[in-house]
Design a protein around this motif. Structure first.
Motif, PDB file in Angstrom:
ATOM      1  N   LEU A  24       1.725   0.696  -1.240  1.00 24.73           N
ATOM      2  CA  LEU A  24       1.463   2.041  -1.781  1.00 24.73           C
ATOM      3  C   LEU A  24       0.982   3.200  -0.685  1.00 24.73           C
ATOM      4  O   LEU A  24       1.091   4.188  -0.373  1.00 24.73           O
ATOM      5  CB  LEU A  24       2.050   2.603  -2.857  1.00 24.73           C
ATOM      6  CG  LEU A  24       2.778   1.239  -3.783  1.00 24.73           C
ATOM      7  CD1 LEU A  24       2.361   1.764  -5.356  1.00 24.73           C
ATOM      8  CD2 LEU A  24       3.770   1.515  -3.303  1.00 24.73           C
ATOM      9  N   ILE A  25      -0.340   2.381  -0.337  1.00 29.99           N
ATOM     10  CA  ILE A  25      -0.889   3.418   0.255  1.00 29.99           C
ATOM     11  C   ILE A  25      -1.438   3.598   1.575  1.00 29.99           C
ATOM     12  O   ILE A  25      -1.424   1.550   1.428  1.00 29.99           O
ATOM     13  CB  ILE A  25      -2.356   4.545  -0.838  1.00 29.99           C
ATOM     14  CG1 ILE A  25      -2.798   2.789  -1.146  1.00 29.99           C
ATOM     15  CG2 ILE A  25      -2.289   5.296  -1.819  1.00 29.99           C
ATOM     16  CD1 ILE A  25      -4.890   3.277  -1.400  1.00 29.99           C
ATOM     17  N   SER A  26      -2.093   4.058   2.356  1.00 30.58           N
ATOM     18  CA  SER A  26      -2.657   3.811   3.353  1.00 30.58           C
ATOM     19  C   SER A  26      -3.799   4.439   3.459  1.00 30.58           C
ATOM     20  O   SER A  26      -4.588   4.954   2.641  1.00 30.58           O
ATOM     21  CB  SER A  26      -1.768   3.932   4.951  1.00 30.58           C
ATOM     22  OG  SER A  26      -1.506   5.213   5.049  1.00 30.58           O
ATOM     23  N   LEU A  27      -5.308   3.293   4.586  1.00 32.59           N
ATOM     24  CA  LEU A  27      -6.264   4.277   4.624  1.00 32.59           C
ATOM     25  C   LEU A  27      -6.986   5.228   5.547  1.00 32.59           C
ATOM     26  O   LEU A  27      -6.505   4.804   6.764  1.00 32.59           O
ATOM     27  CB  LEU A  27      -7.212   2.817   4.502  1.00 32.59           C
ATOM     28  CG  LEU A  27      -7.216   1.570   3.594  1.00 32.59           C
ATOM     29  CD1 LEU A  27      -7.392   0.119   3.274  1.00 32.59           C
ATOM     30  CD2 LEU A  27      -7.729   2.456   2.122  1.00 32.59           C
ATOM     31  N   PRO A  28      -7.608   5.693   4.641  1.00 37.14           N
ATOM     32  CA  PRO A  28      -8.888   6.298   6.230  1.00 37.14           C
ATOM     33  C   PRO A  28      -9.593   5.411   6.629  1.00 37.14           C
ATOM     34  O   PRO A  28      -9.253   4.202   7.023  1.00 37.14           O
ATOM     35  CB  PRO A  28      -9.498   7.149   5.474  1.00 37.14           C
ATOM     36  CG  PRO A  28      -9.178   6.478   4.189  1.00 37.14           C
ATOM     37  CD  PRO A  28      -8.569   5.946   3.711  1.00 37.14           C
ATOM     38  N   GLN A  29      -9.548   6.019   8.529  1.00 36.20           N
ATOM     39  CA  GLN A  29      -9.830   4.995   9.491  1.00 36.20           C
ATOM     40  C   GLN A  29     -11.416   4.552   9.248  1.00 36.20           C
ATOM     41  O   GLN A  29     -11.675   3.592   9.514  1.00 36.20           O
ATOM     42  CB  GLN A  29      -9.973   6.413  10.638  1.00 36.20           C
ATOM     43  CG  GLN A  29      -8.831   6.213  11.037  1.00 36.20           C
ATOM     44  CD  GLN A  29      -9.195   7.371  12.474  1.00 36.20           C
ATOM     45  OE1 GLN A  29      -9.395   6.911  13.878  1.00 36.20           O
ATOM     46  NE2 GLN A  29      -9.512   8.996  12.381  1.00 36.20           N
ATOM     47  N   SER A  30     -12.159   4.911   8.415  1.00 35.42           N
ATOM     48  CA  SER A  30     -13.077   4.451   8.055  1.00 35.42           C
ATOM     49  C   SER A  30     -12.966   3.520   7.231  1.00 35.42           C
ATOM     50  O   SER A  30     -13.606   2.400   7.853  1.00 35.42           O
ATOM     51  CB  SER A  30     -14.305   5.893   7.154  1.00 35.42           C
ATOM     52  OG  SER A  30     -14.441   7.025   8.184  1.00 35.42           O
ATOM     53  N   ALA A  31     -12.134   3.521   6.259  1.00 35.97           N
ATOM     54  CA  ALA A  31     -12.220   2.540   5.106  1.00 35.97           C
ATOM     55  C   ALA A  31     -11.523   1.775   5.932  1.00 35.97           C
ATOM     56  O   ALA A  31     -12.011   0.057   6.122  1.00 35.97           O
ATOM     57  CB  ALA A  31     -11.008   2.566   4.605  1.00 35.97           C
ATOM     58  N   VAL A  32     -10.447   1.776   7.394  1.00 32.79           N
ATOM     59  CA  VAL A  32      -9.995   0.121   8.081  1.00 32.79           C
ATOM     60  C   VAL A  32     -11.055   0.017   8.763  1.00 32.79           C
ATOM     61  O   VAL A  32     -10.802  -1.525   8.662  1.00 32.79           O
ATOM     62  CB  VAL A  32      -8.978   0.858   9.073  1.00 32.79           C
ATOM     63  CG1 VAL A  32      -8.575   0.221   9.726  1.00 32.79           C
ATOM     64  CG2 VAL A  32      -7.794   1.511   8.504  1.00 32.79           C
ATOM     65  N   PHE A  33     -11.891  -0.067   8.766  1.00 35.83           N
ATOM     66  CA  PHE A  33     -12.633   1.238  10.247  1.00 35.83           C
ATOM     67  C   PHE A  33     -13.750  -0.631   9.155  1.00 35.83           C
ATOM     68  O   PHE A  33     -14.117  -1.728   9.657  1.00 35.83           O
ATOM     69  CB  PHE A  33     -13.615   1.563  10.616  1.00 35.83           C
ATOM     70  CG  PHE A  33     -14.860   0.659  11.578  1.00 35.83           C
ATOM     71  CD1 PHE A  33     -14.431   0.531  13.485  1.00 35.83           C
ATOM     72  CD2 PHE A  33     -15.822   0.952  11.807  1.00 35.83           C
ATOM     73  CE1 PHE A  33     -15.277  -0.115  14.102  1.00 35.83           C
ATOM     74  CE2 PHE A  33     -17.520   0.108  13.284  1.00 35.83           C
ATOM     75  CZ  PHE A  33     -16.545   0.186  13.824  1.00 35.83           C
ATOM     76  N   ALA A  34     -14.202  -0.370   7.934  1.00 35.81           N
ATOM     77  CA  ALA A  34     -14.957  -0.806   7.523  1.00 35.81           C
ATOM     78  C   ALA A  34     -14.815  -2.327   6.610  1.00 35.81           C
ATOM     79  O   ALA A  34     -15.240  -3.801   6.737  1.00 35.81           O
ATOM     80  CB  ALA A  34     -15.800  -0.401   5.958  1.00 35.81           C
ATOM     81  N   GLN A  35     -12.902  -2.445   7.195  1.00 32.52           N
ATOM     82  CA  GLN A  35     -13.279  -3.707   6.308  1.00 32.52           C
ATOM     83  C   GLN A  35     -12.023  -4.651   7.365  1.00 32.52           C
ATOM     84  O   GLN A  35     -13.394  -5.782   7.563  1.00 32.52           O
ATOM     85  CB  GLN A  35     -11.191  -3.515   6.709  1.00 32.52           C
ATOM     86  CG  GLN A  35     -10.822  -3.140   4.995  1.00 32.52           C
ATOM     87  CD  GLN A  35      -9.159  -3.280   4.465  1.00 32.52           C
ATOM     88  OE1 GLN A  35      -8.453  -2.822   6.163  1.00 32.52           O
ATOM     89  NE2 GLN A  35      -9.057  -3.077   3.191  1.00 32.52           N
ATOM     90  N   LYS A  36     -12.990  -3.863   8.530  1.00 33.58           N
ATOM     91  CA  LYS A  36     -12.625  -5.292   9.851  1.00 33.58           C
ATOM     92  C   LYS A  36     -13.964  -5.305   9.990  1.00 33.58           C
ATOM     93  O   LYS A  36     -14.380  -6.255  10.140  1.00 33.58           O
ATOM     94  CB  LYS A  36     -12.984  -4.524  10.750  1.00 33.58           C
ATOM     95  CG  LYS A  36     -11.216  -4.577  11.051  1.00 33.58           C
ATOM     96  CD  LYS A  36     -10.362  -3.623  12.573  1.00 33.58           C
ATOM     97  CE  LYS A  36      -9.050  -3.367  12.197  1.00 33.58           C
ATOM     98  NZ  LYS A  36      -8.513  -2.282  13.172  1.00 33.58           N
TER      99      LYS A  36
END
Lengths: 276, 284
Positions: B243-255
């Protein structure tokens, strides 16, 4: 490789404008290249594509499409080689159903009905929208609409696709599906893509980035060469890539400057994290 | 001016069965003087929601309170001007609504329409053109000779000139270059700091993380979540359901978290991300 688009000293000035919209531009684009065209609003990006598609006539200079110099007599033939996908998905539909819409360009070219049906079906398959062919285009999501618009362009089998900020109005999912589609198409067939964009992530997918400023080409390089400009990118209407911003915040830890891609940055950070 | 939705449902009266429900039983409060972002996929009901705030659309059932004003299904179209003066709306591609022969007249149109005297409206135009980052020289020019980004600014100046208490922005930066986008977003943040309520519809999750205090998530005509961006972007259920997508910083943190980093909660801005990384590299 042969040049599919070639511009020689092309200048164009809008009526009553004080400055040139494109100023003595010379440019070669090779067959099957994916080229991003970037620059601030008003730098001449859209004018450049209008010149290539013959929607406006240059004041001086020459434009060659697939080796043929375009003039008043052959512009309609030249234009068959080029498909444009515009920014606003709501502004490019004419048909009552998805398949009517995709057929529109073919009807314009006087393609026979049987051939037309085949080409429409094939184009919809290529964009994975065949299940939607009886739907009203207005009922589709933004990303789906742009895929149908791309199918309409593919149906006329152009050699060049111009994407004029075609993903800028889409939500992140829609943007992803359109960019994945273009990447996949290029794996399957020869296709030159000219993409006007402000999206730095999108430019990373392209082979080459051309930067325009005040109607002139100021940079022309592979993506890394452009990203190495760092904070200067802002002058050209681009953000710094996300990884550069992160690396900049961790300058002391990383002890280096310049562009690193995501994989490289993650590797470096993980090494640092295990050492200490 | 607080805005409150109570069980608001809106059904589009249309012969097309596909249009159906625009809003389904939405209840929420939008705080006075806050910066609220509304996210959700195309067609999820975001624009339908905000069009109720200035009664461009009326609920099929339920009610909306905007300050003292109550909008119900029975609200008629008379006497809506005070409400529309309080709630300014910048639509998508607002430049398509410019129509006067000079920029000055275009900016003055809104205030004059709300009964503000000519001279005051002119003063507002001279003030607002500078607020949106253009010089007064532009006032005499035709809006149609401007670039897309400049036209956008003129259209925004026109909304600000009526001095609304609440400003609703429907993807105000779509199609602007990144520099222009940041300038316009900073401008809205500044308006908030000057006491305005800002409601922003956007697909740009980095803008949500960087500017908004509250975030609302729409899906299938329903309001699915309300909270701070930090909480919403860390809501695993919303993420799992896409239902949501993430900001770039959160995506990077996930990686990074798949390797040898650990994040108690996902950072949502670059500053949060780099601070977290530093802390982990240097040890707590």
């Amino acid at each position: 490789m042969k040049n599919i688009i070639s511009m020689k000293n092309v200048t164009y000035t809008y009526p009553e404008a004080e400055t040139h919209a494109t100023d003595d531009i010379s440019l070669d684009i090779q067959e099957n290249e994916w080229v991003s065209i970037v620059g601030r609003n008003g730098s001449g990006k859209t004018t450049l594509t209008k010149l290539i598609d013959g929607l406006i006539d240059c004041d001086s200079g020459d434009i060659f499409i697939d080796g043929v110099k375009i003039d008043e007599d052959n512009i309609w033939d030249a234009r068959k080689n080029i498909g444009i996908v515009f920014q606003n998905p709501d502004h490019q539909f004419v048909g009552a159903t998805v398949e009517d819409d995709v057929a529109f360009g073919l009807e314009n070219q006087g393609v026979q009905r049987e051939d037309m049906i085949k080409r429409v079906d094939h184009a919809l398959q290529m964009v994975d929208m065949q299940d939607y062919k009886k739907r009203d285009p207005q009922s589709l999501s933004g990303g789906q609409k742009q895929r149908v618009a791309i199918a309409g362009v593919l149906a006329i089998e152009p050699k060049i696709i111009i994407m004029d900020e075609s993903t800028s109005m889409l939500d992140p999912d829609g943007r992803r599906t359109v960019l994945d589609l273009i990447q996949n198409l290029r794996k399957k067939q020869s296709l030159t893509v000219l993409s006007i964009t402000h999206d730095i992530e999108e430019t990373q997918l392209s082979d080459r980035i051309i930067v325009l400023k005040s109607g002139k080409i100021v940079k022309d390089s592979d993506p890394k060469g452009i990203y190495d400009l760092g904070p200067k990118l802002i002058d050209y209407g681009l953000e710094e890539p996300f990884t550069s911003l992160v690396a900049d915040g961790l300058r002391d830890e990383l002890g280096q400057e310049g562009y690193v891609n995501e994989e490289g940055l993650i590797d470096q950070l993980c090494k640092l994290n295990s050492k200490m | 001016m607080q805005i409150e939705f109570k069980n608001v449902t809106h059904s589009y009266e249309s012969n097309n069965p596909l249009s159906g429900l625009g809003l389904a039983d939405v209840s929420c409060k939008i705080e006075d003087k806050a910066f609220t972002a509304i996210v959700g996929k195309t067609g999820s009901g975001k624009s339908t929601l905000v069009r109720h705030i200035n009664a461009l659309l009326k609920p099929t059932s339920g009610e909306i309170k905007v300050g003292d004003r109550v909008i119900t299904p029975e609200t008629n179209n008379k006497n809506l001007k005070p409400l529309r003066k309080q709630v300014g709306m910048v639509f998508q591609f607002p430049e398509s609504q410019l129509f006067e022969d000079t920029v000055e007249k275009d900016i003055m149109f809104g205030p004059k329409n709300f009964g503000i005297p000519e001279e005051e409206a002119r003063e507002a135009a001279h003030k607002m053109i500078k607020v949106v980052g253009l010089s007064e020289d532009y006032l005499d020019r035709s809006p149609f000779d401007l670039s897309g980004g400049q036209m956008r600014r003129v259209a925004i100046a026109g909304v600000l000139a009526s001095d609304p208490e609440t400003i609703i922005l429907d993807e105000p930066t779509a199609g602007l270059d990144p520099v222009g986008r940041k300038e316009i977003m900073d401008l809205f943040k500044e308006q908030q700091q000057n006491g305005k309520t800002i409601i922003l519809i956007t697909h740009n999750m980095d803008d949500v993380a960087n500017y908004a205090e509250t975030m609302m998530v729409m899906h299938d005509s329903r309001l699915r979540a309300v909270g701070t961006p930090k909480d919403i972007f860390n809501d695993q259920d919303l993420l799992d359901k896409k239902l949501i997508s993430l900001p770039q910083s959160a995506v990077f943190a996930q990686k990074l978290a798949k390797k040898n980093f650990k994040f108690e909660s996902l950072p949502i801005t670059i500053n949060e991300l780099t601070a977290e990384i530093k802390q982990q590299i240097h040890g707590e």
